[in-house]
Design a protein around this motif. Structure first.
Motif, short mmCIF file in Angstrom:
data_model
loop_
_atom_site.label_atom_id
_atom_site.label_comp_id
_atom_site.label_asym_id
_atom_site.label_seq_id
_atom_site.Cartn_x
_atom_site.Cartn_y
_atom_site.Cartn_z
N LEU A 33 -6.91 -11.98 13.35
CA LEU A 33 -6.88 -10.78 14.18
C LEU A 33 -7.66 -11.09 15.46
N GLN A 34 -6.94 -11.08 16.57
CA GLN A 34 -7.57 -11.29 17.88
C GLN A 34 -8.00 -9.93 18.43
N ILE A 35 -9.29 -9.81 18.69
CA ILE A 35 -9.82 -8.56 19.25
C ILE A 35 -10.07 -8.77 20.74
N TYR A 36 -9.67 -7.82 21.55
CA TYR A 36 -9.91 -7.90 23.00
C TYR A 36 -11.07 -6.98 23.39
N SER A 37 -11.69 -7.34 24.48
CA SER A 37 -12.88 -6.62 24.94
C SER A 37 -12.55 -5.18 25.34
N ARG A 38 -13.43 -4.27 24.99
CA ARG A 38 -13.24 -2.87 25.36
C ARG A 38 -13.29 -2.72 26.89
N GLU A 39 -14.11 -3.56 27.54
CA GLU A 39 -14.30 -3.45 28.98
C GLU A 39 -13.16 -4.11 29.77
N ASN A 40 -12.60 -5.17 29.17
CA ASN A 40 -11.54 -5.91 29.86
C ASN A 40 -10.49 -6.29 28.83
N GLU A 41 -9.37 -5.58 28.84
CA GLU A 41 -8.41 -5.70 27.74
C GLU A 41 -7.68 -7.03 27.68
N SER A 42 -7.89 -7.90 28.70
CA SER A 42 -7.25 -9.21 28.59
C SER A 42 -8.25 -10.29 28.18
N GLU A 43 -9.50 -9.89 28.00
CA GLU A 43 -10.53 -10.86 27.61
C GLU A 43 -10.75 -10.83 26.10
N ALA A 44 -10.63 -12.02 25.46
CA ALA A 44 -10.84 -12.09 24.01
C ALA A 44 -12.30 -11.81 23.69
N ASP A 45 -12.54 -11.02 22.63
CA ASP A 45 -13.92 -10.67 22.29
C ASP A 45 -14.27 -11.08 20.86
N GLY A 46 -13.27 -11.46 20.08
CA GLY A 46 -13.55 -11.87 18.71
C GLY A 46 -12.27 -12.27 18.00
N LEU A 47 -12.42 -13.15 17.00
CA LEU A 47 -11.27 -13.62 16.23
C LEU A 47 -11.66 -13.51 14.76
N ILE A 48 -10.90 -12.74 13.98
CA ILE A 48 -11.29 -12.48 12.60
C ILE A 48 -10.28 -13.10 11.64
N LEU A 49 -10.77 -13.96 10.76
CA LEU A 49 -9.87 -14.57 9.76
C LEU A 49 -9.68 -13.58 8.61
N PRO A 50 -8.45 -13.46 8.10
CA PRO A 50 -8.14 -12.44 7.09
C PRO A 50 -8.53 -12.83 5.66
N GLU A 51 -9.75 -13.29 5.52
CA GLU A 51 -10.26 -13.74 4.23
C GLU A 51 -10.63 -12.55 3.34
N ALA A 52 -10.39 -12.66 2.04
CA ALA A 52 -10.65 -11.56 1.11
C ALA A 52 -12.05 -10.98 1.28
N GLY A 53 -12.14 -9.67 1.39
CA GLY A 53 -13.41 -8.99 1.51
C GLY A 53 -13.85 -8.75 2.95
N ARG A 54 -13.23 -9.50 3.87
CA ARG A 54 -13.61 -9.29 5.28
C ARG A 54 -12.95 -8.01 5.81
N VAL A 55 -13.68 -7.30 6.64
CA VAL A 55 -13.17 -6.05 7.21
C VAL A 55 -13.31 -6.09 8.72
N ALA A 56 -12.31 -5.56 9.40
CA ALA A 56 -12.40 -5.30 10.84
C ALA A 56 -12.45 -3.79 11.00
N LEU A 57 -13.45 -3.30 11.73
CA LEU A 57 -13.61 -1.87 11.96
C LEU A 57 -13.67 -1.67 13.46
N PHE A 58 -12.81 -0.83 14.00
CA PHE A 58 -12.80 -0.68 15.47
C PHE A 58 -12.29 0.69 15.90
N MET A 59 -12.58 1.03 17.16
CA MET A 59 -12.16 2.29 17.72
C MET A 59 -10.67 2.21 18.05
N SER A 60 -9.87 3.08 17.45
CA SER A 60 -8.41 2.96 17.50
C SER A 60 -7.82 3.01 18.90
N GLU A 61 -8.37 3.84 19.76
CA GLU A 61 -7.80 4.02 21.10
C GLU A 61 -8.32 3.00 22.09
N GLU A 62 -9.50 2.45 21.81
CA GLU A 62 -10.20 1.67 22.84
C GLU A 62 -10.06 0.16 22.68
#
Ligand code: OGA
Ligand code: MN
Length: 215
Positions: free
Chosen positions: A154-183
């Protein structure tokens, strides 16, 4: 690691307001057994062809655009013991976030999703601005031994700049991504092997829409 739930919720709330997203391991809270039984449920659903092609956009008939998203989904009803236990946890999380962020989250909806080899979900946000429907998104991953070469991060983009990558999350068991749906713009990179997950949205509205009207 000390398990202080109030402190943990404080950390989640702080990250959501400071940065718009956070990733963490939920195993200490859900337990390995519950994670395993959720994993078993989605594997069975996938193998029995119970997952359906997901749509995009709103309206009576969701648009099925394979150039945007290729996952298959099944909505959870909370009617198995594992789903009931998960729903109880999500209910508590909803209240914990409301207490700290005053989001007025009224309910949640959740679906299983499978991405097979070659599947992806292009960059998007989970809610249209101003609709105040989906407020907080949670994705729980259910895959053992996920390697970077398996893709599907899961590639997460920055809230401040939507084309800037801000994090990369591997879908490993137990890992969770929590984020603001609109932002928070995010994207599921192409998976190289079957990728299981469970997505949940905390919503501000009260009355469930017909399933066909959901994103
Ligand atoms: C979604 C989504 C992310 C993921 O279902 O809207 O963005 O990592 N899922 O599965
Ligand atoms: Mn999404």
């Amino acid at each position: 690691m000390s398990l202080d739930k109030a402190q943990w919720l404080d950390e989640l709330a702080e990250s959501l307001s400071d940065r718009g997203w956070i990733s963490f391991d939920i195993t200490p809270w859900l337990g390995a057994e519950l994670l395993q039984s959720l994993q078993q449920e989605i594997v069975v659903l996938d193998q029995s062809d119970a997952l359906k092609i997901a749509g995009i956009g709103r309206g009576s008939e969701p648009v099925r655009d394979r150039s945007v998203r290729r996952d298959k989904i099944a909505w959870l009803q909370g009617d198995t013991p594992s789903q009931a236990a998960l729903f109880e946890f999500l209910h508590d999380l909803r209240l914990g976030l409301n207490q700290r962020l005053f989001l007025g989250l009224k309910r949640f909806e959740a679906h299983y999703a499978t991405y097979h080899r070659g599947d992806f979900y292009k960059a998007h946000v989970d809610s249209f601005q101003g609709r105040a429907s989906r407020i907080v998104s949670l994705v729980l991953y259910l895959n053992d031994d996920w390697q970077p070469a398996d893709g599907g991060a899961l590639q997460i983009y920055s809230r401040e700049n939507e084309s800037e990558a801000d994090g990369l999350i591997l879908p490993e068991a137990g890992r969770v991504a929590l984020f603001m749906s609109e932002e928070i713009r995010h994207e599921v990179l192409e998976a190289q092997r079957t990728r299981y997950s469970l997505a949940c949205w905390f919503r501000q509205d009260v009355i469930p829409l017909p399933l066909s009207a959901l994103i």
